[in-house]
Structure formats: C-alpha cells, structure tokens
Design an enzyme around this catalytic site. Structure first.
Site: not given
Ligand code: CTP
Length: 156
Positions: A48, A50
């Site tokens: 993602k 992240k």
C-alpha cells in the site's frame, strides 16, 4: 438476535496507537459483542506504499491488549475480507469514514458501516511532520533545540 450478540470486524494499520484508534475500537465494542481487528502486516503495508514506525508484531500486541478488542488477526491482503467475514460469522464490517464507499461491495456479505474519525489526530500526519523535520538543515535544528533549552531553563 440482539445487538449485543453481534460480531464486528475492522481493518487497519494502527501505527503509533493513538486516541483516534482507541475511540474507534471503543465505538465498535458499543456496537457489537465481539470485536475482531485485522492489523495490516508490514509486508501488506509495503504493497500500500505505507511504512510504519512500529513493527507489525508490536502493533498487533498493542491492539489485542485493548479492552475493547476480543481478537486480533493479521491483514495480509486486500481480498481476505470476504473469507474473514464468512470464517468468523461477521455481522458488521466497520471502518473510518476516510474509506467511505470503498467497501460497499461487502454488503452482499454483512452490514457495512463507516464511522466518523476523531478530529485532529493521525499517525499519517505525525509521520509527515517528522519527515519534514528531516529536511531542515542540521545546524538550524541544533539552533532551534538550543533556543528551546534556554526557554525551558527560563521556566524552571
Ligand atoms: N481512525 C479514526 N480517527 C483517527 C485516525 C484513525 O477513527 N483520527 C480510524 C481509521 O479511520 C481506521 C482506523 O482508525 O478505521 C485505523 O486507522 P489506520 O489504518 O491506522 O490508518 P489511518 O486511517 O491512516 O489513520 P492514521 O491517520 O492515524 O494513520
């Protein structure tokens, strides 16, 4: 079935656990009897884009220690939600309003609700602030800390 017999599930990263996360989990417990939290693994977060400050093993330990949480499981992929819902007999899928509309397709499997976020706190924003600090030249930061130190001494 009464409200209190329900099983609710949520998904999230829960990095640098804060009051917004706690409020969400408390709210979930008020909506159901059993709260299941799927915590994103570091590998899934990388997918993602992240990066977390706190590693997965610690994030899941923190989440499962919260009194409003009955069970914490790893979130390893986008498409595990339907199988989790079936496996755990989930009645409600809940997540913050930042995801509004994104998981409506799960309503074929259970109730889907989007909850209001706590205002003014976000691990993503804290990380951004920390990152912007890194771009300040070292000498300037040193001067800022020296000034803070003088101010602190003045207060003593
Ligand atoms: N959440 C919330 N209020 C906040 C921050 C997060 O209700 N102030 C909720 C999110 O909506 C999500 C859950 O907490 O349902 C977990 O959030 P997470 O996946 O960790 O990440 P973010 O949504 O990016 O939250 P944060 O900005 O704190 O990282």
């Amino acid at each position: 079935m009464t409200n209190q017999k329900k099983i609710i599930i949520t998904y999230g990263t829960f990095d640098m656990f804060h009051i917004g996360h706690l409020n969400l989990l408390k709210r979930l417990k008020s909506m159901a009897d059993t709260v299941i939290v799927a915590v994103s693994t570091d590998e899934f977060n990388l997918q993602k884009n992240k990066r977390t400050i706190i590693p997965f093993e610690q994030r899941i330990k923190i989440v499962e220690s919260i009194q409003y949480v009955d069970k914490a499981i790893p979130e390893i992929s986008w498409d595990q939600k339907t199988s989790d819902i079936e496996k755990y007999n989930v009645d409600i899928f809940a997540i913050g309003k930042d995801w509004e509309g994104k998981f409506d397709f799960l309503s074929d499997y259970c109730e889907v609700v989007y909850l209001t976020r706590t205002k003014g706190i976000s691990s993503t924003e804290i990380k951004k602030s920390l990152k912007s600090l890194l771009s300040i030249p070292h000498a300037e930061l040193r001067r800022a800390f020296d000034i803070l130190e003088i101010l602190r001494k003045d207060l003593e």
